[in-house]
Design an enzyme around this catalytic site. Sequence first.
Site, PDB file in Angstrom:
ATOM      1  N   ASP A  23      84.015  41.993  90.077  1.00 50.82           N
ATOM      2  CA  ASP A  23      83.887  41.627  88.672  1.00 50.82           C
ATOM      3  C   ASP A  23      84.000  40.127  88.456  1.00 50.82           C
ATOM      4  O   ASP A  23      84.769  39.433  89.122  1.00 50.82           O
ATOM      5  CB  ASP A  23      84.954  42.347  87.845  1.00 50.82           C
ATOM      6  CG  ASP A  23      84.768  43.849  87.863  1.00 50.82           C
ATOM      7  OD1 ASP A  23      83.625  44.282  87.674  1.00 50.82           O
ATOM      8  OD2 ASP A  23      85.744  44.586  88.079  1.00 50.82           O
ATOM      9  N   GLU A  81      81.127  53.744  80.251  1.00 53.74           N
ATOM     10  CA  GLU A  81      81.938  53.538  81.450  1.00 53.74           C
ATOM     11  C   GLU A  81      83.231  52.866  81.017  1.00 53.74           C
ATOM     12  O   GLU A  81      83.205  51.814  80.379  1.00 53.74           O
ATOM     13  CB  GLU A  81      81.209  52.658  82.463  1.00 53.74           C
ATOM     14  CG  GLU A  81      79.927  53.268  82.994  1.00 53.74           C
ATOM     15  CD  GLU A  81      79.119  52.278  83.823  1.00 53.74           C
ATOM     16  OE1 GLU A  81      79.688  51.235  84.217  1.00 53.74           O
ATOM     17  OE2 GLU A  81      77.930  52.536  84.054  1.00 53.74           O
TER      18      GLU A  81
END
Length: 258
Positions: free
Chosen positions: A58, A47
Site C-alpha cells: 500500500d 473491499e
Amino acid sequence: MNRINELFSKAGNRKLLSLYFCAGCPAPDNTADTLRAMQRHGIDMVEIGIPFSDPMADGPAIQDAATKALRNGMTLAKLFGQLKAVKDEITMPVILMGYLNPILQYGIGRFCESCAECGVDGAIIPDLPFKDYMETVKPVADRHNIRIIMLITPETSDERIRFIDDHTDGFIYMVSSAATTGAQQLFDDKRLEYFRRIDDMHLHNPRMIGFGVSNRQTLESAQAYSAGAIIGSKFVSLLNDSANADEALDKLFAALRR
C-alpha cells in the site's frame, strides 16, 4: 450462490465499480455508516481493509489510514462485530482485504467462519502464498462459501495466470502495476498493453482492475479491458478529508467525471 458470483453473473455488459476503505479510519465506528452510504450511492462491491502495521503493498494514503485505524483501536474482532450488526442491511458483496499475519493470529478456520456469520463474501490476502492457499486456506474457505480473490500483476506469467484462473472463483484482481497503491492521472501505453494482453487470454474468471484508478481517464481505461474497476487510495483520502461518507462519495463521483 455467493454474492460475488451473483453480481458478475447479473451484470452482463454493465461495468462494475468497487470501492475500498480501511476499517477504523477516520473513526473507529464508521464501518456501518460507510457501508450504508456506499449502498445508497449504488456501489457494486466493497473491499474493507483490515488495518495492519506493515502494509507492504500500500501507498501513503492507505498506510496512513491503517495507522490511524490501529491508533483508534480497530481490530479484526471489532470489525466482525460491526459487520454482524449490519449484515441484514447490506446487500452488495463485501470483501475483506488484509495481510496474512492478523488473519493467522485470528485463525484461518475462525476467520472463514466469522466471515460467513457476518455477511462477508470473500477475502483478498495479498501476501498469501498460492501453495498455502491451495493446501490450507481454500478447503476451509470453500466449506464456508467464501471466495479467496487472487491478485495478478504485469510481471505474473501467463502460465501462473492460467493456474490461478483454474483454481479460484469469484474474480481476479488485476493490479495495474507492480508499484504500491496510489492515485494516478493516466495509464501509460505499457499498462494498456498489459490490460489488452490479459483480456486476450479469455480467462474463465471476470477481472477487476485496481491500483491507480482515480479519475475519468483511468476509470475508463480500466473498464475497457475488464469487468470493472476498484478505487482505493482516492476514496480513502476523500473519506479522511470529508465530513461523512456521503460527502466523500459525492466528491469521488465528481472526480470521476473530470
